[in-house]
Motif scaffolding. Structure first.
Motif, PDB file in Angstrom:
ATOM      1  N   GLU A  47      -4.713  -2.809  12.164  1.00  0.00           N
ATOM      2  CA  GLU A  47      -4.524  -2.833  10.712  1.00  0.00           C
ATOM      3  C   GLU A  47      -3.591  -1.714  10.262  1.00  0.00           C
ATOM      4  O   GLU A  47      -2.708  -1.932   9.417  1.00  0.00           O
ATOM      5  CB  GLU A  47      -5.884  -2.721  10.016  1.00  0.00           C
ATOM      6  N   GLU A  48      -3.777  -0.517  10.811  1.00  0.00           N
ATOM      7  CA  GLU A  48      -2.918   0.613  10.452  1.00  0.00           C
ATOM      8  C   GLU A  48      -1.464   0.358  10.855  1.00  0.00           C
ATOM      9  O   GLU A  48      -0.532   0.637  10.093  1.00  0.00           O
ATOM     10  CB  GLU A  48      -3.419   1.887  11.129  1.00  0.00           C
ATOM     11  N   GLY A  68       4.329   5.118   4.960  1.00  0.00           N
ATOM     12  CA  GLY A  68       3.388   4.836   3.883  1.00  0.00           C
ATOM     13  C   GLY A  68       3.685   5.646   2.636  1.00  0.00           C
ATOM     14  O   GLY A  68       3.649   5.123   1.512  1.00  0.00           O
ATOM     15  N   GLU A 102       2.667   7.503   8.752  1.00  0.00           N
ATOM     16  CA  GLU A 102       2.320   8.225   7.526  1.00  0.00           C
ATOM     17  C   GLU A 102       3.556   8.411   6.651  1.00  0.00           C
ATOM     18  O   GLU A 102       3.498   8.241   5.426  1.00  0.00           O
ATOM     19  CB  GLU A 102       1.715   9.581   7.888  1.00  0.00           C
ATOM     20  N   ARG A 112       1.794   7.945  14.780  1.00  0.00           N
ATOM     21  CA  ARG A 112       0.894   8.169  13.652  1.00  0.00           C
ATOM     22  C   ARG A 112       1.632   8.868  12.502  1.00  0.00           C
ATOM     23  O   ARG A 112       1.527   8.471  11.337  1.00  0.00           O
ATOM     24  CB  ARG A 112      -0.289   9.007  14.128  1.00  0.00           C
ATOM     25  N   GLU A 128       0.164  -2.328   8.718  1.00  0.00           N
ATOM     26  CA  GLU A 128       0.457  -1.800   7.386  1.00  0.00           C
ATOM     27  C   GLU A 128       1.749  -0.992   7.416  1.00  0.00           C
ATOM     28  O   GLU A 128       2.568  -1.052   6.498  1.00  0.00           O
ATOM     29  CB  GLU A 128      -0.695  -0.933   6.889  1.00  0.00           C
ATOM     30  N   ALA A 129       1.926  -0.225   8.503  1.00  0.00           N
ATOM     31  CA  ALA A 129       3.144   0.582   8.638  1.00  0.00           C
ATOM     32  C   ALA A 129       4.359  -0.282   8.977  1.00  0.00           C
ATOM     33  O   ALA A 129       5.476   0.023   8.576  1.00  0.00           O
ATOM     34  CB  ALA A 129       2.947   1.642   9.715  1.00  0.00           C
ATOM     35  N   PRO A 189      -7.223   5.740  18.834  1.00  0.00           N
ATOM     36  CA  PRO A 189      -7.518   5.595  17.410  1.00  0.00           C
ATOM     37  C   PRO A 189      -8.800   6.330  17.055  1.00  0.00           C
ATOM     38  O   PRO A 189      -9.499   6.851  17.927  1.00  0.00           O
ATOM     39  CB  PRO A 189      -7.696   4.079  17.241  1.00  0.00           C
ATOM     40  N   ARG A 249      -9.026  -1.698  13.792  1.00  0.00           N
ATOM     41  CA  ARG A 249      -8.569  -0.792  12.731  1.00  0.00           C
ATOM     42  C   ARG A 249      -7.175  -0.245  13.046  1.00  0.00           C
ATOM     43  O   ARG A 249      -6.343  -0.080  12.159  1.00  0.00           O
ATOM     44  CB  ARG A 249      -9.558   0.357  12.538  1.00  0.00           C
ATOM     45  N   LEU A 250      -6.939   0.035  14.324  1.00  0.00           N
ATOM     46  CA  LEU A 250      -5.617   0.513  14.730  1.00  0.00           C
ATOM     47  C   LEU A 250      -4.561  -0.557  14.459  1.00  0.00           C
ATOM     48  O   LEU A 250      -3.467  -0.263  13.971  1.00  0.00           O
ATOM     49  CB  LEU A 250      -5.626   0.891  16.206  1.00  0.00           C
TER      50      LEU A 250
END
Length: 712
Positions: free
Chosen positions: A469-470, A80, A77, A73, A473-474, A497, A466-467
């Motif tokens: 998607e996260e 991102g 971050e 996680r 994205e990363a 998540p 959603r996880l």
């Protein structure tokens, strides 16, 4: 990671929007830099801007930077934030990974040079292997026993302790071992031998670090190639580095000093895993020319929360306490933290649930509320209280998310997809579409369904989407095999998540997270601080361990942005002896006029307490409140009706695959058997029967009552 409210920064302008201390850390010359960053002070913002500054100033190329942290996680971050600063292009990418992910990538590349053709694969789960090793030496293979043994093996490997040295090291470190240390060492030895199979080698996460360090230490060509590739290193949460991770970092550096570390020794709470703040504390000694910057402006919490945090850590003792940061709140004023004392733990849980309901009524989102406790076993009372109040929640760090039936089914469905040859290699948006399609067959719909259990199942499946998607994205190149590996790692690490609901979590699991409202519960001596650090009569048995317990409370306080409540109970069970006392860490923190004082509490609460429907006296116990009468007042419980209700509850729990108390408590069933509600309005008058429960169970309950009335 922190959500810091600071001015926006323009991409490509790494000094914009920084406070003076952050800017000093960013501008520090290339070389060793130590950033002592308090909670909520913008450490992630600072290190990403430092990387951007080094790149824009021409000190290093973006692809020569390796930034490491401790969770996927946090690494996501970092990536991102770096993309937002223009460092996310294919040819201009900073590597931001966990220690283990970085080692895995390097080991896959260098393995043929170091080991040759010997095949290896990453262990999917260590539990079965440890269980087999325990069975071989005649120790229990019960779940908790194996978990304890696994924890000792992980501590030993993280601390660079070989099986033959474990017993002596356990005594030296005063480990509370599950069995005689020599027996644990036998399991450790067996575990290591079981990882060598006819098909090749099995490596666990610690092995990734060990082999990576050895490759760089023992093979000059490997070290030369790696050090030519990476020139600049950044380490987040440096206070949590283990000896094994430091060994890898030293191998990466190879005598160079282009290193930036960020940490706060006063948030050291993982010593039991082998983590040591000594590397952070000794940084200036190792690098005498290091630039040291202190970040103390807290952008996360209100000044009221910050003031309490400073008072908690201000009472600390020892070497770590000498590095304490005096946080300075930067937000507007908020409510003062509150304190609550309760007669017993069930009453404490009910009181917390009521306070949460009030916050929800004021518009605070359920996902922005957390209940934090010292040990996972404390969660059950809060699960029950929130269930009875009709408030959704998720358990973080306990059995929780990845053990749910629907989540196991979803992961199995994704594994089946991964084994098919007719599916394309989905990545990015295509991977999200594939996951959504697979989960739609398990109950994932476009619209949230009605019914508590259906919604909970839907929320779990939606959380997996959603996880995904996260993660995509990363890492836009993430495919289904990589997603499955990430899910397996999170399941083993108990890292779920986010689900829309109140978070229940241990203080350890809450590290690195934050919420608008935080309830710190169970703050009694023997729980926080935990009992094994206390000796006879409450005397301190282990001063270092006691200080770590204090730091746990500090971490808990600093998770709150605005609302903070600290509570404790004088007895464990209803009717139990009130022999507990509030945590020694709260001494001097609870205001004299706080309702938590016994006299003030009783005076205040009698104005609001419900009264007995028989005698009219105030109801104090939670069971009496649910029944609507004093325990000593006569109640006409129909035993046949109560038995029918209990049979219904048992069948309903089996149908929904939940615990019986999560359907309705025995006290609610008893109240129904006393009051005989035959209409929805009458059922609504039964304490604990909120609208959600009436919608879900009301028709069946009323049918049972009416059937019994007809039979009479």
């Amino acid at each position: 990671m922190e959500r810091v409210s600071a001015p926006p920064t323009s991409p490509g302008r790494p000094l914009d929007g920084l406070d003076p201390e952050q800017a000093a850390a960013v501008r520090a010359p290339r070389g060793p830099v130590c950033v002592l960053a308090g909670a909520g002070t913008g450490k992630t913002r600072t290190i990403t801007h430092r990387i951007a500054h080094l790149v824009s100033a021409g000190h290093v190329r973006a692809d020569q930077v390796l930034a490491v942290t401790f969770t996927a996680r946090a690494a996501g971050e970092l990536r991102g934030r770096l993309r937002a600063l223009g460092l996310g292009g294919a040819a201009n990418t900073v590597q931001a990974r966990t220690f283990h992910a970085a080692a895995l990538r390097q080991l896959r590349y260098f393995w043929p040079q170091v080991v040759g053709e010997v095949p290896w694969r990453l262990v999917d789960g260590k539990f079965p292997i440890v269980a087999q090793a325990a069975n071989r030496v005649g120790l229990s293979t019960a779940t908790e026993s194996v978990r304890d043994l696994l924890g000792e093996i992980e501590w030993a490997k993280a601390s660079l302790i070989a099986p033959e040295d474990y017993a002596a090291a356990a005594a030296r470190h005063r480990r509370e071992t599950p069995y005689d240390p020599q027996r644990v060492a036998e399991v450790y030895t067996g575990y290591e031998s079981l990882k060598t199979t006819p098909e090749g080698m099995l490596l666990d996460f610690d092995d990734l670090l060990l082999h990576t360090a050895a490759a760089l230490e023992d093979y000059a060509a490997v070290a030369e190639e790696f050090r030519g590739r990476y020139r600049c290193f950044v380490v987040d949460e440096y206070q949590d580095v283990t000896p094994l991770q430091q060994r890898v970092l030293d191998a990466w550096l190879g005598g160079r000093d282009d290193l930036t570390v960020v940490g706060d020794a006063n948030q050291t709470i993982y010593s039991f895993t082998g983590a040591s703040p000594s590397y952070l504390l000794d940084f200036s000694r190792r690098f005498p020319d290091a630039t040291v910057v202190r970040l103390e402006r807290d952008y996360r919490s209100t000044p009221q929360v910050v003031a309490l945090a400073n008072r908690v850590i201000g009472a600390a003792h020892g070497r770590i306490a000498g590095t304490r940061l005096q946080l300075i709140g930067q937000r507007a004023d908020g409510p003062e933290p509150t304190f609550g004392e309760y007669e017993h733990e069930p009453a404490e849980a009910v009181g917390v649930a009521k306070a949460i309901a009030r916050l929800l009524g004021k518009g605070v989102a359920a996902a922005e509320i957390a209940v934090l406790y010292r040990i996972n076993a404390q969660s059950e009372a809060y699960e029950q209280a929130l269930t009875e109040a009709g408030i959704p929640y998720q358990v973080r760090g306990g059995e929780g998310f990845f053990q749910r039936a629907e989540v196991r089914q979803a992961v199995q469905a994704l594994r089946q997809n991964a084994s098919r040859d007719d599916l394309p290699d989905a990545r990015g948006p295509e991977l999200i579409t594939l996951v959504r399609a697979a989960l739609s067959r398990l109950g994932l719909t476009a619209i949230e369904p009605s019914g508590a259990q259906a919604r909970e199942r839907w929320a779990s499946l939606n959380a997996l989407v959603r996880l995904t998607e996260e993660l995509t994205e990363a890492d836009p190149e993430l495919g289904l095999p990589g997603l499955l590996r990430e899910l397996a790692a999170r399941a083993e690490a108990r890292h779920p998540p986010t689900v829309q609901g109140v978070t229940l979590a241990s203080l350890h699991a809450a590290k690195g997270l934050e919420w608008d409202a935080v309830f710190l519960v169970g703050l009694a001596d023997g729980t926080l601080p935990i009992s094994h650090v206390l000796g006879e009569g409450g005397a301190v048995a282990d001063e270092a361990a006691l200080e770590e317990e204090r730091r746990l409370l500090y971490v808990g306080v600093t998770r709150a942005r605005e609302h903070l409540r600290l509570t404790w109970a004088l007895a464990r069970n209803e009717g139990g002896r009130s022999s507990r006392r509030r945590s020694r860490f709260l001494n001097g923190l609870v205001p004299e006029d706080s309702p938590a004082s016994l006299v003030a509490r009783r005076t205040e609460r009698t104005k609001r307490l419900p009264v007995c429907r028989v005698c009219g006296r105030s109801l104090l116990a939670s069971r009496d409140t649910l029944l609507g009468r004093c325990a000593g007042c006569p109640g006409e419980v129909d035993s046949v009706l109560l038995a029918a209700l209990q049979d219904w509850r048992r069948d309903k729990a089996l149908e929904l695959e939940i615990k019986p108390f999560a359907v309705l408590s025995v006290n609610i069933l008893t109240a129904i058997a006393e009051q005989w509600p035959t209409t929805d309005d009458a059922l609504a008058s039964v304490p604990g029967m909120g609208q959600q429960r009436r919608d879900q169970f009301g028709p069946e309950l009323l049918a049972i009552v009416r059937s019994r009335m007809a039979a009479r």
